[in-house]
Design an enzyme around this catalytic site. Structure first.
Site, PDB file in Angstrom:
ATOM      1  N   LYS A  54     -13.717  -4.050  10.390  1.00  0.00           N
ATOM      2  CA  LYS A  54     -14.302  -3.093   9.449  1.00  0.00           C
ATOM      3  C   LYS A  54     -15.756  -2.800   9.813  1.00  0.00           C
ATOM      4  CE  LYS A  54     -11.202  -4.993   5.923  1.00  0.00           C
ATOM      5  NZ  LYS A  54     -11.066  -6.019   4.871  1.00  0.00           N
ATOM      6  N   VAL A  77       0.820  -1.209   0.000  1.00  0.00           N
ATOM      7  CA  VAL A  77       0.000   0.000   0.000  1.00  0.00           C
ATOM      8  C   VAL A  77       0.852   1.256   0.000  1.00  0.00           C
ATOM      9  CG1 VAL A  77      -1.794   1.271   1.217  1.00  0.00           C
ATOM     10  CG2 VAL A  77      -1.862  -1.226   1.169  1.00  0.00           C
TER      11      VAL A  77
END
Lengths: 432, 432
Positions: free
Chosen positions: A211, A19
């Site tokens: 999440k 990332v």
């Protein structure tokens, strides 16, 4: 809004894995476009990672190097601390706290950090007048945090649902398409590098549960409460259940559901059946999907890649550009001090259930099962009995709405009938 | 970010039809929640509409009344002018201009106004230091303007696609599911109130074309250029084509596509075939869908209600809350003066095509067709001939990638063969 004399926004990027490097590449590739959209240049001034000598797929020669992300977070030439290291304690937490204390905004992809420490970090950020943005922490490139916090902010949210772990969805859809058992597909996924070092983060539902807890906080104005998420992984899902569910028009998904009920906040990350013709049922492979239901907007479905360098960097850059544009809002969409302490619902809302069991081939066996269900207050919507195999008859039942307690009660009664072979299975059907 | 002393944000709402009343109801129902999220109260101070005496489903007694929306737009006690009247000229335009001139921000649901005058209005807004927000103008409740302008702002956009007229999608999916011809379903849609007063706005693709032109401006950093949208409605789509397309694994949709090519900006709103198993192919009824493809994020799919009081009011309120929070950005995501004048692509990118024709039952008929295609430079991917009916043989062809010009050339050659009965059909297959 377009002052060319505006100062560059200076990033310090902590973590140079997939990332981090994806973010560096995106900024290097699109610097003019990003400056046009952000209203000012976005530049990287410094980076940090564990191993400076590692060969990486980006030119880092223009950036200062820090060995310690805490030092990076405190640098005077950094405006925004971009945390893409991961880990819910240790350096990621220390560096994020240091960044806020030093007056930096934070952009993070770290769902675990926020699921465990989100409320304390939000309080710290708001006390410091700083923002923490975390689009990249939930469902990769799908701009769902933005949709929920901003675009749908006029709605009372009824329910948030999501398939937010691509590895689990890959395993379940591959089991169905290839007709392979869980263990075989799990091993395939490991070979393909789809699993975390601790696979239980994926297949145990923990990553997706992190999440869900973040979406729930925004949706319902409550403090993040990951410990209250009911977690159940996909390890017990059999190819038989996937096939039988398909026969009856369903797919099995590791589905996150958060809703505010009269009994409190319900947060579940568990295997569920969903209709095969709903977008959730149609979702194949590693793709992610989030469904948001608002009182005014109805059902909004968002679909996209849930992981990978490009999608996650896209989410990081969306947050960075927001900060460059001067958008500022509380971490969870309203001031942290105003977030309610959630009361966790002690039981999930009633739902139809899918049940599968194998009965001995004796007269009255089915009647005994029906009697147990009746005693437990569970009524039958549909039942299907398959041809006998070795004196054993597989039976599928779809119930009308029932609580998990009633289903458990019925399954307890089954044991006393002497007609059930092996363990019966019960999986919730989420009505979408 | 959470100053309780912050002044209320004061709205003036012009237009009290479905969307206007939906917005009033939303604010009245959720005032505390909206204030918590927006960081300050959001209040309505004044409204206007054509007929004051009309019975409406909301209590308007607390609001000042203006007969003329221009007067509403100029009121000192209005911070944000909410334009939900519609119409691309006349009062909506005059009032929007007046609002900007008087220093008000504008939130609008008016796609026609922006498609025709978006660039001039953006210049006016930015010169006045004001914003125009228009989430409600595109795809109803789906927060796609926000996703494209903000969440995905780090991406170079490759392509934007959308099914953005619910009436057309209702008609096409109803034709397929009920096996009814276009004229019958069109009349049903009219009876159900699904059609605009001028139905060509719907079935001619104009309304959806307006929306596409707004998405293209944001995606590619170009001035809105509705006149350059290639428009083709659904009136010529036959039940035969819907069925044959389905047999070959496709669905027919009124699909908007915008992409920047080497030959310029391509904007199309035309019937296309899409794979039945893609989310676009699976979209039923009046629901809308927008697909955004970015170089980093890949393909993002957004789905939801494209019209109606609640969904449209949800989009209006998302914009209002953004303004209350102090989010400010240029109308099309970068300064209007920096938007390029688009060069319209003179021809669409090559694509596979679906062709249907009826041939006379003579030896060599099919060979003649194949020869024409070859002469036009079109190669055949798949061909299917159906059983003869009355000495006529329906033939379906899926071509490899070809330009519209080559397909038109081939169809011109067909006419000279003497073996084609009636008019052949050719519909683009959009590769998704």
């Amino acid at each position: 809004m377009s002052d060319p004399a505006k100062k560059p926004l200076r990033l310090g990027i902590a973590g140079l894995g997939t990332v981090g490097i994806g973010t560096v590449q995106m900024i290097q590739r699109h610097s003019a476009m990003i400056a046009a959209r952000a209203g000012r240049p976005v530049v990287i001034t410094a980076v940090s990672a564990r191993d400076r000598g590692k060969n990486r797929d980006a030119d880092l020669s223009g950036f200062a190097w820090e060995n310690d992300p805490v030092d990076l977070a405190k640098r005077e030439d950094v405006d925004v601390f971009v945390e893409v290291m991961g880990g819910h304690d240790g350096p990621a937490k220390a560096a994020t706290e240091a960044a806020l204390a030093a007056g930096k905004d934070v952009v993070t992809a770290n769902k675990a950090l926020l699921a465990h420490h989100g409320h304390a970090l939000a309080l710290a950020a708001e006390a410091a007048g700083r923002v923490i943005r975390f689009e990249a922490a939930v469902a990769g490139g799908i701009p769902v945090i933005k949709a929920l916090t901003e675009g749908l902010a006029g709605n009372q949210i009824r329910r948030v649902m999501g398939v937010m772990n691509g590895t689990c969805n890959y395993i379940l859809t591959r089991m169905q398409s290839a007709g392979l058992p869980y263990d075989v597909v799990f091993e395939e996924a490991r070979q393909l590098g789809y699993l975390e070092a601790d696979p239980n983060l994926d297949v145990g539902g923990i990553d997706a549960g992190h999440k869900l807890s973040l979406l729930a906080a925004i949706a319902f104005g409550t403090q993040v409460s990951f410990d209250a998420v009911e977690l159940e992984g996909i390890g017990a899902i059999s190819i038989d259940d996937i096939r039988h569910a398909a026969d009856m028009g369903f797919r099995i998904k590791l589905l996150g559901v958060a809703q505010m009920t009269g009994r409190g906040l319900e947060q579940r990350m568990t295997p569920c059946l969903v209709p095969a013709d709903h977008p959730l049922g149609q979702l194949q492979g590693g793709t992610n999907m989030v469904v948001v239901e608002g009182d005014a907007v109805g059902q909004i479905v968002l679909r996209g890649a849930g992981a990978g360098a490009g999608p996650t960097a896209s989410a990081v850059m969306g947050d960075v550009i927001d900060i460059a544009r001067g958008f500022r809002l509380p971490v969870f969409g309203q001031p942290a001090a105003s977030l309610a302490t959630p009361v966790a619902a002690q039981s999930a809302a009633p739902a139809p259930w899918y049940m599968r069991m194998v009965l001995v081939d004796k007269p009255g066996a089915l009647a005994k099962i029906a009697t147990c269900l009746g005693e437990a207050g569970v009524s039958i919507d549909r039942m299907r009995q398959y041809g006998h195999q070795d004196d054993h008859a597989p039976v599928l039942i779809v119930t009308h709405k029932a609580t998990r307690q009633d289903i458990a009660h019925a399954m307890g009664l089954f044991a006393g009938t002497g007609v059930v072979v092996g363990d019966p299975v019960a999986i919730r059907i989420e009505e979408v």
